[in-house]
Design a protein around this motif. Structure first.
Motif, PDB file in Angstrom:
ATOM      1  N   HIS A 128      53.034  -0.257  24.576  1.00 25.48           N
ATOM      2  CA  HIS A 128      51.261  -0.716  24.520  1.00 25.48           C
ATOM      3  C   HIS A 128      50.678  -0.436  24.081  1.00 25.48           C
ATOM      4  O   HIS A 128      50.019   0.324  23.769  1.00 25.48           O
ATOM      5  CB  HIS A 128      51.119  -1.418  25.965  1.00 25.48           C
ATOM      6  N   ASP A 129      50.725  -1.374  22.565  1.00 27.92           N
ATOM      7  CA  ASP A 129      49.661  -0.909  21.327  1.00 27.92           C
ATOM      8  C   ASP A 129      49.609  -1.929  20.544  1.00 27.92           C
ATOM      9  O   ASP A 129      49.908  -2.954  20.156  1.00 27.92           O
ATOM     10  CB  ASP A 129      50.829  -0.580  20.248  1.00 27.92           C
ATOM     11  N   TYR A 137      49.728   3.588  17.127  1.00 22.02           N
ATOM     12  CA  TYR A 137      48.252   4.295  18.016  1.00 22.02           C
ATOM     13  C   TYR A 137      49.080   4.340  19.297  1.00 22.02           C
ATOM     14  O   TYR A 137      47.809   5.358  19.872  1.00 22.02           O
ATOM     15  CB  TYR A 137      47.224   3.762  17.345  1.00 22.02           C
ATOM     16  N   SER A 138      49.114   4.105  19.568  1.00 22.97           N
ATOM     17  CA  SER A 138      49.421   5.021  21.348  1.00 22.97           C
ATOM     18  C   SER A 138      50.639   5.681  22.381  1.00 22.97           C
ATOM     19  O   SER A 138      50.766   5.955  23.185  1.00 22.97           O
ATOM     20  CB  SER A 138      49.521   3.167  22.473  1.00 22.97           C
ATOM     21  N   ASP A 139      51.336   6.223  20.184  1.00 21.98           N
ATOM     22  CA  ASP A 139      52.405   7.153  20.762  1.00 21.98           C
ATOM     23  C   ASP A 139      51.591   7.931  20.594  1.00 21.98           C
ATOM     24  O   ASP A 139      51.134   8.443  19.564  1.00 21.98           O
ATOM     25  CB  ASP A 139      53.236   6.482  19.533  1.00 21.98           C
ATOM     26  N   ARG A 182      53.486  11.010  19.634  1.00 23.11           N
ATOM     27  CA  ARG A 182      54.153  12.004  18.948  1.00 23.11           C
ATOM     28  C   ARG A 182      53.542  10.696  17.368  1.00 23.11           C
ATOM     29  O   ARG A 182      53.425  11.399  16.384  1.00 23.11           O
ATOM     30  CB  ARG A 182      55.332  11.467  18.971  1.00 23.11           C
ATOM     31  N   GLY A 183      52.486  10.295  17.883  1.00 24.58           N
ATOM     32  CA  GLY A 183      52.176   8.594  16.208  1.00 24.58           C
ATOM     33  C   GLY A 183      53.172   8.572  15.258  1.00 24.58           C
ATOM     34  O   GLY A 183      53.638   8.667  16.024  1.00 24.58           O
ATOM     35  N   ASP A 184      53.055   9.089  14.290  1.00 25.02           N
ATOM     36  CA  ASP A 184      53.700   8.849  13.678  1.00 25.02           C
ATOM     37  C   ASP A 184      55.655   9.276  13.271  1.00 25.02           C
ATOM     38  O   ASP A 184      56.499   8.387  13.141  1.00 25.02           O
ATOM     39  CB  ASP A 184      53.289   8.958  11.801  1.00 25.02           C
ATOM     40  N   LEU A 185      55.319  10.508  14.223  1.00 25.32           N
ATOM     41  CA  LEU A 185      56.627  10.974  14.597  1.00 25.32           C
ATOM     42  C   LEU A 185      57.646   9.917  15.197  1.00 25.32           C
ATOM     43  O   LEU A 185      58.613   9.803  15.083  1.00 25.32           O
ATOM     44  CB  LEU A 185      56.663  12.387  14.565  1.00 25.32           C
ATOM     45  N   GLY A 186      56.485   9.916  16.127  1.00 28.86           N
ATOM     46  CA  GLY A 186      57.448   8.584  16.802  1.00 28.86           C
ATOM     47  C   GLY A 186      57.672   6.958  16.797  1.00 28.86           C
ATOM     48  O   GLY A 186      58.688   6.747  16.702  1.00 28.86           O
ATOM     49  N   ARG A 187      56.371   6.480  15.823  1.00 25.78           N
ATOM     50  CA  ARG A 187      57.050   5.343  15.217  1.00 25.78           C
ATOM     51  C   ARG A 187      59.061   5.629  14.167  1.00 25.78           C
ATOM     52  O   ARG A 187      59.465   4.194  13.963  1.00 25.78           O
ATOM     53  CB  ARG A 187      56.342   4.789  13.895  1.00 25.78           C
TER      54      ARG A 187
END
Length: 328
Positions: free
Chosen positions: A185-186, A213-215, A217-222
């Protein structure tokens, strides 16, 4: 009284083998003609750019073939309504949301994500986030930056934009993506998905792949979700349900060609090979990360684990099995 001689008709010649053969020949000719026409139609629609340039100190050719795959976050061709629907804002800058290297040879294929916030040297511009290279000098500078940072010589370049990705997914009739436990949910990307595997249309797939932004891990999760989306598109695009019926294949090809920009040396044959590789990946990973510090004037950045990153890039250059690292 002599009996009337009975006349016997010669047996009918069985013609069905010849008819079957003629039918098969006609079908074969039609298929070859269809395939040839489709090839030249697609090749004539390819958009190209001068993404690969020679320069002093350029890495030597490695073993195998390396593609640089880029997702551009340009809003230039989007209407205000499209920007709102896609939750991409009104930023006028030109950066890259996605940077990946696809390697294939005797080993692989491997898909490697390069975090867009990777803090690297951009030739002629000092150190910055790697995605800034695209804004500063377009495809040629981004390609050179990736080559200098990784030691890999890039053989092919392919770029897709926001709207193009949406149209490709919609042309496929959507793709199936599996959301991790806890859901996603972002608010900024528009992603609003509960956990579990679900069918997503183009807009939803873009929201899913862009969320960060809601992850935690940020960019690494993306980047992991971006690889998941790429894999889902390749898997469905090469399925018989898309490849065989012309009414499915041609709209998909048309959407893909409208979405893509490739280097001047890339043709339909190379793209077909790339698509095949994407559907049979041996492994996917992210460049090993050491830390994510804040750099004054730049923001939050990603620093690579230099020793592990070099092991990864050396394996790609030598076309050997890539190593695995904790956390990747």
């Amino acid at each position: 009284m002599a009996g009337t001689p009975t006349q016997t008709r010669p047996p009918k010649r069985r013609r069905w083998p010849r008819r079957v053969l003629l039918t098969l020949l006609v079908v074969l000719v039609l298929l070859v003609g269809y395939g040839t026409a489709l090839y030249f139609w697609a090749d004539s629609r390819l958009r190209t750019t001068q993404a690969l340039t020679d320069y002093d100190g350029r890495p030597a050719d490695g073993k195998g073939t390396d593609w640089l795959l880029v997702g551009s976050d340009s809003r230039a061709d989007l209407t205000p309504e499209q920007r709102k629907e896609l939750h991409v804002g009104n930023d006028t800058g030109l950066n890259t949301d996605t940077i990946m290297v696809l390697h294939h040879g005797d080993n692989g294929p491997y898909l490697i994500s390069i975090p867009r916030d990777s803090y690297v040297t951009i030739p002629g511009h000092g150190k910055n986030k790697i995605n800034a290279a695209f804004a500063l000098g377009g495809a040629p500078l981004l390609t050179r930056t990736v080559e200098q940072a990784t030691g890999l010589r890039i053989d092919h370049y392919a770029e897709v934009n926001f709207l193009g990705l949406v149209n490709v997914v919609d042309a496929l009739g959507g793709v199936t993506l599996c959301v991790a436990d806890g859901g996603l949910h972002d608010e900024k990307s528009g992603a609003d998905f509960d956990a579990g595997c679900q069918e997503m249309d183009g807009v939803q797939a873009l929201q899913y792949a862009r969320a960060r932004y809601s992850d935690p891990r940020g960019d690494l999760g993306r980047v992991e979700r971006q690889r998941q989306l790429v894999d889902a598109i390749a898997d469905k695009a090469l399925s018989p349900s898309v490849l065989i019926p012309p009414w499915k294949l041609i709209p998909f090809l048309s959407a893909s060609l409208d979405a893509l920009t490739v280097d001047e040396g890339t043709g339909i044959g190379s793209l077909a090979t790339m698509g095949r590789d994407m559907s049979r990946l041996a492994a996917t990973t992210t460049v090993p990360v050491a830390s994510e510090p804040y750099v004054s004037g730049v923001g939050d950045v990603v620093l690579w684990n230099d020793s592990e990153a070099e092991q990864l890039f050396a394996a790609l250059r030598d076309d050997t099995a890539i190593p695995t690292f904790d956390g990747n």
